[in-house]
Design an enzyme around this catalytic site. Structure first.
Site, PDB file in Angstrom:
ATOM      1  N   THR A   1       0.822  -1.217   0.000  1.00  0.00           N
ATOM      2  CA  THR A   1       0.000   0.000   0.000  1.00  0.00           C
ATOM      3  C   THR A   1       0.852   1.260   0.000  1.00  0.00           C
ATOM      4  OG1 THR A   1      -1.885   1.078   1.062  1.00  0.00           O
ATOM      5  CG2 THR A   1      -0.260   0.109   2.525  1.00  0.00           C
TER       6      THR A   1
ATOM      7  N   SER B   1      -2.140   8.426  -1.834  1.00  0.00           N
ATOM      8  CA  SER B   1      -2.609   7.556  -0.758  1.00  0.00           C
ATOM      9  C   SER B   1      -3.291   6.328  -1.341  1.00  0.00           C
ATOM     10  CB  SER B   1      -3.583   8.315   0.158  1.00  0.00           C
ATOM     11  OG  SER B   1      -3.957   7.521   1.266  1.00  0.00           O
ATOM     12  N   ASP B   2      -3.198   5.228  -0.607  1.00  0.00           N
ATOM     13  CA  ASP B   2      -3.855   4.001  -1.029  1.00  0.00           C
ATOM     14  C   ASP B   2      -4.290   3.219   0.197  1.00  0.00           C
ATOM     15  OD1 ASP B   2      -4.376   2.119  -3.430  1.00  0.00           O
ATOM     16  OD2 ASP B   2      -3.425   0.815  -1.939  1.00  0.00           O
ATOM     17  N   THR B   3      -5.472   2.626   0.143  1.00  0.00           N
ATOM     18  CA  THR B   3      -6.017   1.869   1.267  1.00  0.00           C
ATOM     19  C   THR B   3      -6.372   0.455   0.820  1.00  0.00           C
ATOM     20  OG1 THR B   3      -6.936   3.880   2.269  1.00  0.00           O
ATOM     21  CG2 THR B   3      -7.836   1.773   3.016  1.00  0.00           C
TER      22      THR B   3
ATOM     23  N   GLY C   1      -1.556   3.639   3.052  1.00  0.00           N
ATOM     24  CA  GLY C   1      -0.245   4.196   2.768  1.00  0.00           C
ATOM     25  C   GLY C   1      -0.382   5.640   2.316  1.00  0.00           C
TER      26      GLY C   1
END
Length: 321
Positions: free
Chosen positions: A140, A193-195, A230
């Site tokens: 992530t 951003s990444d989830t 992230g």
């Protein structure tokens, strides 16, 4: 009844008198001894020397020039300033995401007209396939890094599609000086951003269809899982070559025991279809969650407190460079 009221009033009067006497005595001692301001006096002084100016169609600027480095805040609420001063360049913030949840979190932080939300040009699907064997926490953060860097490099290359999207976002938000994003007259910070949902080491991304969504929710039912978000911040000060800061925030989430009827009804709302793990904790899907350990906003898509703290630190470093 009269006696009861009198007995209630007397202690309050005595307490008020004692408090007034204590404040007066403290003030007299401090003034007579010429001691430095401490505690509530410093807080009161700072409140008087910090001004907030707002104007329609412009960004909100918080001026804290009267504060020393030691006194300055560590969170965006006390330090974020887009306008800049004669001594330093303004800072522009771009969120490399089309996620309405992340934009909502930035708005909740008071940044409504102080950033642009522009989707990253990254081919995310190709990168996901490339990172298929990478552990969830690293996965992530790497996605967040690549999203932010791809947009930053597109800005440097003056990519026409990105320029059009920025202009459109400026007009939508009414940011009058947003043209500086494209002219290079400011410091630009790009946030990616990444989830993802992590169930026993298996990454659950967004579902491809309703059948996959129902399968994911069935696997999560009655169990604990992890949600990793992230975040990566890239700066124009180094031409977006390396992240100014990157991190991953993790929260533990426990689902209630879900019946097939609950799952089918939730999937029918359509909410799961654009969300990692097939649910959104901030919406109807919040009913599926029995408990959570960690930052709620990390599950929603952007860990508010840590993002505020780390972005503030990056901004302070950029201003000094």
């Amino acid at each position: 009844i009269m006696t009861t009221r009198a007995s209630l009033v007397k202690p309050r009067v005595v307490s008020a008198l004692l408090y007034s006497f204590s404040c007066a005595l403290t003030s007299t001692l401090v003034n007579s001894l010429s001691l430095p301001k401490t505690g509530w006096q410093q807080h009161h002084h700072r409140a008087l020397t910090t001004s907030i100016t707002m104007s329609k169609g412009a960004t909100n600027t918080i001026e804290t020039n009267s504060l020393s480095a030691e006194e300055s805040g560590s969170l965006l609420v006390s330090t974020f300033s887009l306008g800049g001063t004669e001594a330093n360049r303004p800072t522009r913030l771009i969120l490399a995401s089309q996620s309405p949840r992340r934009s909502e979190i930035l708005d909740m932080m008071g940044l409504q007209n102080q950033y642009l939300a522009v989707p990253s040009p990254l081919d995310e699907s190709a990168l996901q396939r490339e990172l298929a064997d990478v552990p969830p926490v690293e996965y992530t953060e790497l996605l967040a890094r690549h999203k932010a860097q791809a947009l930053g490099l597109a800005l440097l290359d003056k990519n026409e599609e990105i320029q059009r999207k920025i202009s459109h976002e400026e007009q939508k938000k009414g940011i009058s000086n947003g043209e500086q994003y494209l002219k290079g007259n400011c410091d630009v910070l790009v946030v990616g951003s990444d989830t993802i949902v992590d169930l026993d080491g298996s990454i659950l991304e967004k579902p491809q269809d309703q059948s996959e969504a129902m399968d994911m929710l069935g696997r999560l039912s009655g169990r604990w899982h992890k949600v990793h978000t992230g975040v990566a911040i890239y700066s124009s000060s180094n031409n977006f070559e390396e992240p100014a800061y990157a991190f991953t925030e993790t929260a533990d989430v426990r689902f209630a025991n879900l019946s097939s009827c609950d799952i089918a009804a939730y999937v029918a709302t359509g909410e799961p279809m654009d969300k990692a793990g097939s649910y959104g904790i901030q919406g109807v899907g919040g009913q599926l969650v029995k408990s959570i350990k960690g930052d709620f906003f990390a599950v929603m898509g952007l860990p508010m407190h840590r993002f505020s703290r780390e972005l503030t630190a990056v901004m302070q470093r950029v201003k000094k460079s």
